[in-house]
Design an enzyme around this catalytic site. Sequence first.
Site, PDB file in Angstrom:
ATOM      1  N   ARG A  18       0.870  -1.309   0.112  1.00  0.00           N
ATOM      2  CA  ARG A  18       0.061   0.145   0.171  1.00  0.00           C
ATOM      3  C   ARG A  18       0.778   1.187  -0.077  1.00  0.00           C
ATOM      4  NH1 ARG A  18      -2.937  -2.946  -1.968  1.00  0.00           N
ATOM      5  NH2 ARG A  18      -4.477  -3.787  -1.271  1.00  0.00           N
ATOM      6  N   CYS A  19       0.122   2.194  -0.521  1.00  0.00           N
ATOM      7  CA  CYS A  19       1.043   3.550  -0.545  1.00  0.00           C
ATOM      8  C   CYS A  19       1.558   3.869   0.599  1.00  0.00           C
ATOM      9  CB  CYS A  19      -0.118   4.654  -1.006  1.00  0.00           C
ATOM     10  SG  CYS A  19       0.529   6.346  -1.137  1.00  0.00           S
ATOM     11  N   PRO A  20       2.784   4.391   0.575  1.00  0.00           N
ATOM     12  CA  PRO A  20       3.757   4.840  -0.618  1.00  0.00           C
ATOM     13  C   PRO A  20       4.818   3.700  -0.914  1.00  0.00           C
ATOM     14  CG  PRO A  20       4.643   5.582   1.405  1.00  0.00           C
ATOM     15  CD  PRO A  20       3.608   4.791   2.045  1.00  0.00           C
ATOM     16  N   ASP A  45      -2.925  -2.012  -5.483  1.00  0.00           N
ATOM     17  CA  ASP A  45      -3.247  -0.777  -4.650  1.00  0.00           C
ATOM     18  C   ASP A  45      -4.076   0.350  -5.487  1.00  0.00           C
ATOM     19  OD1 ASP A  45      -3.492   1.391  -2.800  1.00  0.00           O
ATOM     20  OD2 ASP A  45      -1.490   1.820  -2.605  1.00  0.00           O
TER      21      ASP A  45
END
Length: 81
Positions: A18-20, A45
Site C-alpha cells: 500500500r501507498c507509498p 493498490d
Amino acid sequence: MSDQFSNAQHQLDALGLRCPEPVMMVRKSVRRMDDGETLLIIADDPATTRDIPSFCEFMDHTLIASQTDATPYQYLIRKGL
C-alpha cells in the site's frame, strides 16, 4: 497479458503493498536500470493508478502502457524519455 507487457526487461511485484510502498519500490528498481530499459509493475493498490503516472511524469520516465480496468493493475514504464 498482452505482448506489450510480456516483453518487459524487468518486473516488479507490488501486490499487497500500500501507498507509498509501491512507488518507493518502483523508484528503487528504476534506479538500477539503464536508460531505455523497461519495467513491468504489477500492483493492486488503487493509489497506484494516480501515483505511478505521476512518478513517471515527475522523474522523466515514459509510461508506455497501463491496464487499470481490474486488479491486478499493470504498468509498463521505460526509464527516461
